[in-house]
Design a protein around this motif. Sequence first.
Motif, PDB file in Angstrom:
ATOM      1  N   MET A   1       0.827  -1.208   0.000  1.00  0.00           N
ATOM      2  CA  MET A   1       0.000   0.000   0.000  1.00  0.00           C
ATOM      3  C   MET A   1       0.864   1.262   0.000  1.00  0.00           C
ATOM      4  N   GLU A   2       1.976   1.230   0.786  1.00  0.00           N
ATOM      5  CA  GLU A   2       2.863   2.388   0.829  1.00  0.00           C
ATOM      6  C   GLU A   2       3.510   2.626  -0.536  1.00  0.00           C
ATOM      7  N   CYS A   3       3.869   1.519  -1.207  1.00  0.00           N
ATOM      8  CA  CYS A   3       4.488   1.633  -2.533  1.00  0.00           C
ATOM      9  C   CYS A   3       3.508   2.218  -3.548  1.00  0.00           C
ATOM     10  N   LYS A   4       2.257   1.755  -3.492  1.00  0.00           N
ATOM     11  CA  LYS A   4       1.259   2.269  -4.435  1.00  0.00           C
ATOM     12  C   LYS A   4       1.009   3.763  -4.194  1.00  0.00           C
TER      13      LYS A   4
ATOM     14  N   ALA B   1      -0.807 -11.475   6.346  1.00  0.00           N
ATOM     15  CA  ALA B   1      -1.655 -11.010   5.246  1.00  0.00           C
ATOM     16  C   ALA B   1      -2.983 -10.429   5.713  1.00  0.00           C
ATOM     17  N   LEU B   2      -3.278 -10.542   7.000  1.00  0.00           N
ATOM     18  CA  LEU B   2      -4.558 -10.063   7.518  1.00  0.00           C
ATOM     19  C   LEU B   2      -4.574  -8.544   7.659  1.00  0.00           C
ATOM     20  N   PRO B   3      -5.759  -7.928   7.622  1.00  0.00           N
ATOM     21  CA  PRO B   3      -5.838  -6.472   7.771  1.00  0.00           C
ATOM     22  C   PRO B   3      -5.559  -6.031   9.203  1.00  0.00           C
ATOM     23  N   SER B   4      -4.892  -4.913   9.331  1.00  0.00           N
ATOM     24  CA  SER B   4      -4.632  -4.319  10.641  1.00  0.00           C
ATOM     25  C   SER B   4      -5.938  -3.790  11.222  1.00  0.00           C
TER      26      SER B   4
ATOM     27  N   LEU C   1      -3.916  -1.313   5.805  1.00  0.00           N
ATOM     28  CA  LEU C   1      -2.624  -1.994   5.911  1.00  0.00           C
ATOM     29  C   LEU C   1      -2.818  -3.443   6.316  1.00  0.00           C
ATOM     30  N   THR C   2      -1.923  -4.297   5.865  1.00  0.00           N
ATOM     31  CA  THR C   2      -1.869  -5.660   6.387  1.00  0.00           C
ATOM     32  C   THR C   2      -1.020  -5.644   7.650  1.00  0.00           C
TER      33      THR C   2
ATOM     34  N   LEU D   1       3.739  -3.742  10.598  1.00  0.00           N
ATOM     35  CA  LEU D   1       5.028  -3.987  11.245  1.00  0.00           C
ATOM     36  C   LEU D   1       6.133  -3.174  10.589  1.00  0.00           C
ATOM     37  N   LYS D   2       6.087  -3.082   9.264  1.00  0.00           N
ATOM     38  CA  LYS D   2       7.116  -2.310   8.562  1.00  0.00           C
ATOM     39  C   LYS D   2       7.027  -0.825   8.899  1.00  0.00           C
TER      40      LYS D   2
END
Length: 301
Positions: free
Chosen positions: A21-24, A115-118, A124-125, A130-131
Motif C-alpha cells: 500500500m505504501e508503494c502504491k 496477510a490479515l488487515p490491521s 494496511l496488512t 510492522l514495517k
Amino acid sequence: MAEITAQLVKQLREMTGAGMMECKKALVEANGDFNEAQVILRKRGLATAAKKASRTAKEGLIGLHISPEVNLGLLVEVNCETDFVAKTDDFKSLVEEVKQIILTHKPVDAEALKALPSASSPALTVESLLKEKIAKVGENMNVPRFVLHPAAGALGSYTHPGSKLVVLVDVTAKNPATLERPEFKELIQDIAMQVAAADPKFLTREEVTAEYIAKEKEIQRARALAEGKPEKIVDKVVEGRMSKFYEEVCLLDQPFIKENSVTISQLLADKGKQLGDEIAVAAYVRFKVGETAVAEEPAAE
C-alpha cells in the motif's frame, strides 16, 4: 501520469522493502515515476525497513489472552530488538492489536497472520503495519509464532514479571463442578508455575520422540566413557541415567517445585483423591521471548 501497474508496485516493494500500500501511494504521489517514488519512501523512512528487518529481534513481549466464554487460550510472541522498546506503550499497544487480530480471524500460522488487515489501519496488512513500526522506531519487529488453544478442561496461566515468559495450561476433571473449586484453581496455578520454572519438553514419557531419546543416550554414553566407565557396563549406566532424564524433560515425571518428594503425576492423583475426581493435564504451552531468534545481527553498514 504513467500507468501504475501491479508489477510496478511489486518491483518498488522488492526494491525498498516497504509495504504494498505504501508503494502504491508513493507511485501515485510521484505520478508513476519509479525513482521519485523511491525518494518519497526514503523520506518517510519506509525504505529502511527492509534493512532493519534483517536484524535479529530477541527482545519483546508475550501476549496472553483467555476467553472463558469459549474456553479458548492464546499465546503470541511479538519481538523487537531492545528491552527499552518492549517497555514502551506503543509496543504494548502493538501486542494488544496483534492479539485481537488473531482472535478475530484465527489465522492458521504466523505467515497467514501477516496477510490479515490491521485493526488500527484497515488499509494496511499486519506485515505492512510492522514495517511502518520498524521505520518509525528504528528496530526490527516481527511475530514469529502464536498458539490458539481450544481447552479440553479449564485454562490457567502464569506470567513472569515483564511478560517475557508466559505459560498456558489446560487441566481436566471428570466432574464439571470440580473446575470451579478453589483447590482445583490453586492446582492449575501450581502446574503453570511448574511449567514456567522447570521447562518440561514433553507432557509424558510416551510423547518423547525416538530422535530425542537417541540423542540423549548418545550424550550419556559419551559422558560415561569420558568418566572412565568400562565399555561392557556403559549401556547399563546409560539406561540407569535415562530415568533422571525423564524427570527433567517430562512434566508428569518432574518433582513438584513446592515439594520435590512428590512428582507432578503424584500431585494430580493426590489432588484428585482429595476432590473425589480424576484430574489430568491435557496440554500446556510455554513461550519465552527470544527462543525462536537464531540469526545473528549483520554488521552495521
